[in-house]
Each structure stands twice: as structure tokens, then as C-alpha cells.
Design a protein around this motif. Sequence first.
Motif: not given
Length: 174
Positions: A1-3, A5, A14, A16-19, A40
Motif C-alpha cells: 500500500m502506498s502513502a 505525499q 509521506e 501511511r495508514f499506520e500513521d 489516495q
Amino acid sequence: MSAIQVRDGKDVWEVRFEDIRKYHGELALMAVAVGFRSQQAAFRVLYGDSAVERKAISVVSGHAGPGFRDAFEYVTRAVSRGAYQVDTDYPRGQYDPYRPQSYAFVIKGEGAGAVEVVLKEHFLPREFYDFLKKGREGTTTEQDAEVFGRLKLELAERALALPEQELLDVRKIG
């Protein structure tokens, strides 16, 4: 999975979902995942591969829940900037059989137009809405909470894994 920007002044980073998950917690993981994927998709249409200018984004959310709000806030700061509006009567994405609540989002980029992103109708099972209703009524048991927690995690993982076209309807509207 991409991030995603994000540009904030001169800085680009970037997300990400985890952030967003760390920011939000575990309460509404499905919504965090769908909110992340919705951004996204919208940003790809509006900006291609370029970083998103955080202050240029505004959002109309058809859903009033904290997971969607936090996903949009973390990436765009739209809530804090007063550029986030909730319209639970938004006409598309009205799947909850118990109340007006839309799973649709309009994401606007200053000078870039607007994109409507709608969760596919059959992504959320009826059981999901039943658990939400029990929660609003205050009739959730400990077992319900455990089962619903697992369901939300499974739905979040599924939302992150599905190809975009199987999860979302995306169209430029302006």
C-alpha cells in the motif's frame, strides 16, 4: 500500500495508514482505512503523483464518525482549518438502514477541482450497521463489543487490500 505525499509549506512527507491509526486509535479502524483510501483515490485524480498541498484541501463528508474525521484531519488538517463539513444527508452512499449517514466524500483541491468518492454499497455487511445501532441504543454486550471489534479490524484490512475499483466509486465532479 502506498502513502499519501503531503506538502505543508516547504516540507513534504509521506502519510501511511499506520500513521493515522496511531493518531486515531482502534475505535473506528474501518473508517480510518476507507478514509485513507478515499484520499489516495481523490488526490490521484486531482494531483496525479504530485504532493498534496495540505492547506488547499477541503472536504465534505457524508459521515459524521470519528474515524473518517480523523483520517481527513491527519492528512489535511481540514477540521482544524474549518475546511471540513459534515452532510449526513448527502444523497449518494446512504447504506445505513437505521439512520441518514452517507459513505460518500467530496474532496476539493484549490485550483484542481473536486472529486466525489463513494464506498461501494456492499462493502459493509448488515451486521456492521446492527452493531452500530446497538451501540447508539446502549444495548451492546461485552461479547458484541468483542465481535464488532474483530469485524472492524477485518473490514479495515479488507479496505486496505482491495483494488480501488472494488472498494470505491471515484468521479471528478468539478
